[in-house]
Design a protein around this motif. Structure first.
Motif, PDB file in Angstrom:
ATOM      1  N   LYS A 254       8.139  -0.543  -3.113  1.00 35.71           N
ATOM      2  CA  LYS A 254       7.562  -0.013  -1.868  1.00 35.71           C
ATOM      3  C   LYS A 254       8.660   0.609  -1.002  1.00 35.71           C
ATOM      4  CE  LYS A 254       5.251   0.963   1.724  1.00 35.71           C
ATOM      5  NZ  LYS A 254       4.309   2.094   1.751  1.00 35.71           N
TER       6      LYS A 254
ATOM      7  N   GLY B 279      13.320  19.467   9.359  1.00 33.96           N
ATOM      8  CA  GLY B 279      12.580  19.372  10.619  1.00 33.96           C
ATOM      9  C   GLY B 279      13.487  18.862  11.721  1.00 33.96           C
TER      10      GLY B 279
ATOM     11  N   LYS C 103       4.324  13.432  13.084  1.00 39.36           N
ATOM     12  CA  LYS C 103       4.112  14.474  12.074  1.00 39.36           C
ATOM     13  C   LYS C 103       2.790  15.164  12.371  1.00 39.36           C
ATOM     14  CE  LYS C 103       1.812  11.896   8.411  1.00 39.36           C
ATOM     15  NZ  LYS C 103       1.812  11.597   6.985  1.00 39.36           N
TER      16      LYS C 103
ATOM     17  N   GLY D  88      10.300  10.664  11.723  1.00 37.41           N
ATOM     18  CA  GLY D  88       9.624   9.679  12.572  1.00 37.41           C
ATOM     19  C   GLY D  88       8.637   8.839  11.796  1.00 37.41           C
TER      20      GLY D  88
ATOM     21  N   ASN E 209       9.787   5.062   0.003  1.00 36.82           N
ATOM     22  CA  ASN E 209      10.074   5.698   1.298  1.00 36.82           C
ATOM     23  C   ASN E 209      11.543   6.058   1.442  1.00 36.82           C
ATOM     24  OD1 ASN E 209       7.443   5.760   2.134  1.00 36.82           O
ATOM     25  ND2 ASN E 209       7.512   3.758   3.090  1.00 36.82           N
TER      26      ASN E 209
ATOM     27  N   VAL F 288      -0.523   4.410   1.275  1.00 40.67           N
ATOM     28  CA  VAL F 288      -1.489   5.412   1.761  1.00 40.67           C
ATOM     29  C   VAL F 288      -0.853   6.283   2.829  1.00 40.67           C
ATOM     30  CG1 VAL F 288      -3.441   3.949   1.204  1.00 40.67           C
ATOM     31  CG2 VAL F 288      -2.399   3.789   3.468  1.00 40.67           C
ATOM     32  N   LEU F 289      -1.348   7.514   2.934  1.00 44.83           N
ATOM     33  CA  LEU F 289      -0.843   8.465   3.923  1.00 44.83           C
ATOM     34  C   LEU F 289      -1.778   8.457   5.128  1.00 44.83           C
ATOM     35  CD1 LEU F 289       1.610  10.305   3.813  1.00 44.83           C
ATOM     36  CD2 LEU F 289       0.093  12.186   3.216  1.00 44.83           C
ATOM     37  N   PRO F 290      -1.276   8.166   6.337  1.00 44.33           N
ATOM     38  CA  PRO F 290      -2.150   8.241   7.513  1.00 44.33           C
ATOM     39  C   PRO F 290      -2.897   9.585   7.513  1.00 44.33           C
ATOM     40  CG  PRO F 290      -0.030   7.319   8.116  1.00 44.33           C
ATOM     41  CD  PRO F 290       0.068   7.715   6.672  1.00 44.33           C
TER      42      PRO F 290
ATOM     43  N   LEU G  69       9.432   5.639   7.278  1.00 46.35           N
ATOM     44  CA  LEU G  69      10.710   6.170   6.801  1.00 46.35           C
ATOM     45  C   LEU G  69      11.917   5.774   7.652  1.00 46.35           C
ATOM     46  CD1 LEU G  69       8.798   7.648   4.917  1.00 46.35           C
ATOM     47  CD2 LEU G  69      10.198   9.657   5.151  1.00 46.35           C
TER      48      LEU G  69
ATOM     49  N   GLU H   8       0.885  -1.170   0.000  1.00 42.56           N
ATOM     50  CA  GLU H   8       0.000   0.000   0.000  1.00 42.56           C
ATOM     51  C   GLU H   8       0.922   1.219   0.000  1.00 42.56           C
ATOM     52  OE1 GLU H   8       1.778   0.369   3.551  1.00 42.56           O
ATOM     53  OE2 GLU H   8       0.538   1.970   2.734  1.00 42.56           O
TER      54      GLU H   8
ATOM     55  N   HIS I 299      12.588  18.865  -0.209  1.00 45.23           N
ATOM     56  CA  HIS I 299      11.606  18.577   0.837  1.00 45.23           C
ATOM     57  C   HIS I 299      11.708  19.644   1.931  1.00 45.23           C
ATOM     58  CE1 HIS I 299      11.117  15.006  -1.457  1.00 45.23           C
ATOM     59  NE2 HIS I 299      10.514  14.306  -0.534  1.00 45.23           N
TER      60      HIS I 299
ATOM     61  N   GLY J 235      13.739  15.922  12.820  1.00 45.85           N
ATOM     62  CA  GLY J 235      14.084  14.503  12.660  1.00 45.85           C
ATOM     63  C   GLY J 235      13.023  13.827  11.818  1.00 45.85           C
TER      64      GLY J 235
ATOM     65  N   LYS K 175       9.593  23.900  12.230  1.00 41.97           N
ATOM     66  CA  LYS K 175       8.864  23.538  10.995  1.00 41.97           C
ATOM     67  C   LYS K 175       8.281  24.762  10.302  1.00 41.97           C
ATOM     68  CE  LYS K 175       8.002  19.714   9.948  1.00 41.97           C
ATOM     69  NZ  LYS K 175       8.757  18.760   9.098  1.00 41.97           N
TER      70      LYS K 175
HETATM   71  N1  SAJ Z   1       9.172  14.736   7.012  1.00 47.75           N
HETATM   72  C1  SAJ Z   1      10.120  15.773   6.960  1.00 47.75           C
HETATM   73  N2  SAJ Z   1      10.183  16.546   5.826  1.00 47.75           N
HETATM   74  C2  SAJ Z   1       9.358  16.331   4.749  1.00 47.75           C
HETATM   75  C3  SAJ Z   1       8.405  15.276   4.826  1.00 47.75           C
HETATM   76  C4  SAJ Z   1       8.330  14.491   5.966  1.00 47.75           C
HETATM   77  O1  SAJ Z   1      10.870  16.007   7.906  1.00 47.75           O
HETATM   78  O2  SAJ Z   1       9.459  17.071   3.764  1.00 47.75           O
HETATM   79  C5  SAJ Z   1       9.129  13.888   8.198  1.00 47.75           C
HETATM   80  C6  SAJ Z   1       7.783  13.936   8.898  1.00 47.75           C
HETATM   81  O3  SAJ Z   1       7.764  14.993   9.838  1.00 47.75           O
HETATM   82  C7  SAJ Z   1       7.728  12.573   9.584  1.00 47.75           C
HETATM   83  C8  SAJ Z   1       8.491  11.670   8.616  1.00 47.75           C
HETATM   84  O4  SAJ Z   1       9.278  12.535   7.788  1.00 47.75           O
HETATM   85  O5  SAJ Z   1       8.395  12.610  10.823  1.00 47.75           O
HETATM   86  C9  SAJ Z   1       7.596  10.790   7.746  1.00 47.75           C
HETATM   87  O6  SAJ Z   1       6.707  11.660   7.142  1.00 47.75           O
HETATM   88  P1  SAJ Z   1       5.835  11.214   5.845  1.00 47.75           P
HETATM   89  O7  SAJ Z   1       5.113  12.431   5.376  1.00 47.75           O
HETATM   90  O8  SAJ Z   1       6.694  10.509   4.885  1.00 47.75           O
HETATM   91  O9  SAJ Z   1       4.732  10.282   6.468  1.00 47.75           O
HETATM   92  P2  SAJ Z   1       4.456   8.723   6.541  1.00 47.75           P
HETATM   93  O10 SAJ Z   1       5.661   8.014   7.017  1.00 47.75           O
HETATM   94  O11 SAJ Z   1       3.207   8.590   7.326  1.00 47.75           O
HETATM   95  O12 SAJ Z   1       4.074   8.261   5.027  1.00 47.75           O
HETATM   96  C10 SAJ Z   1       5.003   7.722   4.163  1.00 47.75           C
HETATM   97  C11 SAJ Z   1       4.481   7.988   2.768  1.00 47.75           C
HETATM   98  N3  SAJ Z   1       5.467   7.619   1.792  1.00 47.75           N
HETATM   99  C12 SAJ Z   1       5.774   8.527   0.843  1.00 47.75           C
HETATM  100  O13 SAJ Z   1       5.282   9.645   0.827  1.00 47.75           O
HETATM  101  C13 SAJ Z   1       6.768   8.101  -0.169  1.00 47.75           C
HETATM  102  C14 SAJ Z   1       3.232   7.187   2.517  1.00 47.75           C
HETATM  103  O14 SAJ Z   1       2.801   7.327   1.162  1.00 47.75           O
HETATM  104  C15 SAJ Z   1       3.503   5.734   2.800  1.00 47.75           C
HETATM  105  O15 SAJ Z   1       2.345   4.939   2.551  1.00 47.75           O
HETATM  106  C16 SAJ Z   1       3.903   5.595   4.249  1.00 47.75           C
HETATM  107  O16 SAJ Z   1       5.134   6.343   4.444  1.00 47.75           O
HETATM  108  C17 SAJ Z   1       4.098   4.126   4.521  1.00 47.75           C
HETATM  109  O17 SAJ Z   1       3.100   3.549   5.039  1.00 47.75           O
HETATM  110  O18 SAJ Z   1       5.082   3.560   4.088  1.00 47.75           O
END
Ligand code: SAJ
Length: 416
Positions: free
Chosen positions: A203, A250, A314, A254, A207, A152-154, A258, A150, A247, A252, A396
């Protein structure tokens, strides 16, 4: 394929089971955790996700979704269980192994087994297929086997499960096409067929791409601090280039994706993943960089109190897994600071959470660590009377710095 057995009723399994059940399938939802099943039986899913409570209740009340602790015979089995990291950054595939073993007993010729969990390249071929074979069936020929991640974005899961494009990786072509039959019944996005190992790698790469790009801007936040310029201006102006998309930096990185997925590639190909490993290190050092900025702001204050705003991983989610704030708390405690933490979304945390005013009361520095929408509206005129020293670190670029400066605050942005 009328009956589908979904193993793992978490962030992905429960929405998937609910969507299948409300689109005409009979679904057996399986979770080994009694608390998950009990919460669902009371109509209160154990996770906060917009629309999930309503669709889960509709699936259950229709009778198309039945809850079990163990699997039962079905036409298709979807494995959506956790794949966490061990303490030495190795993939822990025990949940997938146990789930696959548990369905082996119920397999019949013509069944379809799908792995959805984010898994190291080769898992479908080297872990799932042998379990099907040991159950007495030739994987692919007698029981179809496929990998379908999948993305999907929470916060948008129910919408994206249906609308996003999907990649299906079959152990063989027939398995990919069998899985297409199932996903085609509810996915509106485009579905692309490939082999299982390619799909597993796709997949993880999605990430990893994000983690490496975030590491770039986190490193640039340190460069710009040293240069005395704003990383936010550098990003904004660089992104005016038609083919540049930096991008956001921030405190870190979490979440349960990722900080985890890139290690699956490093573990599988340790000799050719230096950039991926280095990017993980840069992101894991960002809480320490944030702590150094806080230290500069409070260095002249005796026994400073620091108010940390935001502990989820996030914005606008309740999930605190791998939160950068949790790493920062450990670092600040070692400096002997008095700490308070406030978060409008977190429901549980490793540290006691306080209300906003209580957290800010007598603080010498407020630190915005998550760009929750509630923090964008913070009124500096309301915050100022609560604090002992008017200092704000915004990691942020959440608030309008000028308005806070006019209210008497010293404002520092991460990377500026
Ligand atoms: N973050 C940054 N800078 C950014 C984007 C994010 O510091 O520009 C940080 C966020 O604050 C957070 C972390 O990275 O701590 C992860 O953020 P995220 O927006 O990637 O959120 P996730 O992990 O919930 O979602 C990701 C998504 N993957 C992609 O965008 C490629 C989502 O589509 C995936 O389904 C999900 O991981 C997953 O389930 O794998």
């Amino acid at each position: 394929m009328k009956t589908v057995c979904v193993l793992g009723l978490g962030y992905i399994g429960l929405p998937t089971a609910s969507i299948l059940a409300t689109s005409g399938h009979r679904v057996i939802g399986v979770d080994v955790n009694a608390r998950v099943i009990d919460a669902l039986r009371t109509g209160e899913p154990h996770i906060e996700e917009p629309g999930l409570r309503a669709i889960a209740q509709s699936a259950l009340s229709s009778g198309n979704l039945e809850l079990r602790r163990t699997p039962e015979p079905a036409d298709a089995f979807i494995i959506a269980v956790p794949t966490p990291l061990t303490s030495d950054k190795k993939p822990d595939m025990s949940y997938v192994e146990r789930a696959a073993e548990s369905i082996a007993l119920h397999l019949r010729p013509g069944n379809l087994v799908i792995l959805e969990s984010t898994s190291p390249p080769g898992t479908t071929c080297d872990l799932v297929a042998p379990i099907v074979r040991r159950a007495g069936f030739e994987p692919g020929a007698q029981v179809f086997v496929a990998y379908c991640p999948e993305r999907v974005l929470p916060g948008r899961i129910l919408k994206e499960i249906i609308e996003n494009d999907r990649v299906i990786g079959g152990l063989d072509r027939a398995s990919a096409e069998k899985a297409l039959e199932l996903y085609g019944s509810f996915v509106e996005g485009e579905i692309f067929l490939t082999d299982a190992t390619t799909a597993e790698t796709v997949k993880i790469v999605e990430n990893t791409y994000r983690d490496v790009n975030i590491a770039l801007v986190n490193e640039l936040s340190r460069v710009c601090s040293e240069l005395g310029i704003s990383v936010w201006d550098v990003i904004e102006l660089s992104n005016r280039h038609p083919r540049v998309r930096l991008h956001a930096p921030g405190p870190g990185v979490g979440g349960h994706c990722l900080p985890v997925d890139p290690w699956f590639l490093v573990d599988r190909c340790p000799d050719c993943t230096r950039l991926i490993r280095a990017s993980r290190a840069v992101n894991d050092e960002q809480p320490a960089f944030t702590a150094s900025l806080i230290e500069t702001l409070v260095e002249d204050v005796d026994r400073p109190k620091v108010a940390l705003l935001g502990i989820t991983y996030k914005a606008d989610v309740d999930d605190v897994r791998e939160s950068p704030t949790s790493a920062l708390i450990g670092l600040l405690k070692r400096k002997g600071y008095e700490l308070s933490v406030h978060d409008p979304h977190a429901r549980t945390a490793s540290i006691e959470l306080q209300g906003l005013e209580e957290a800010l009361d007598g603080a010498d520095c407020a630190v915005i660590l998550v760009d929750h929408s509630q923090f964008r509206e913070l009124d500096p005129a309301r915050v100022a009377p609560l604090m002992r020293t008017l200092q704000l670190l915004d990691t942020k670029r959440t608030v309008a710095a000028e308005a806070w400066r006019e209210a008497g605050f010293t404002v520092r942005l991460l990377g500026a």
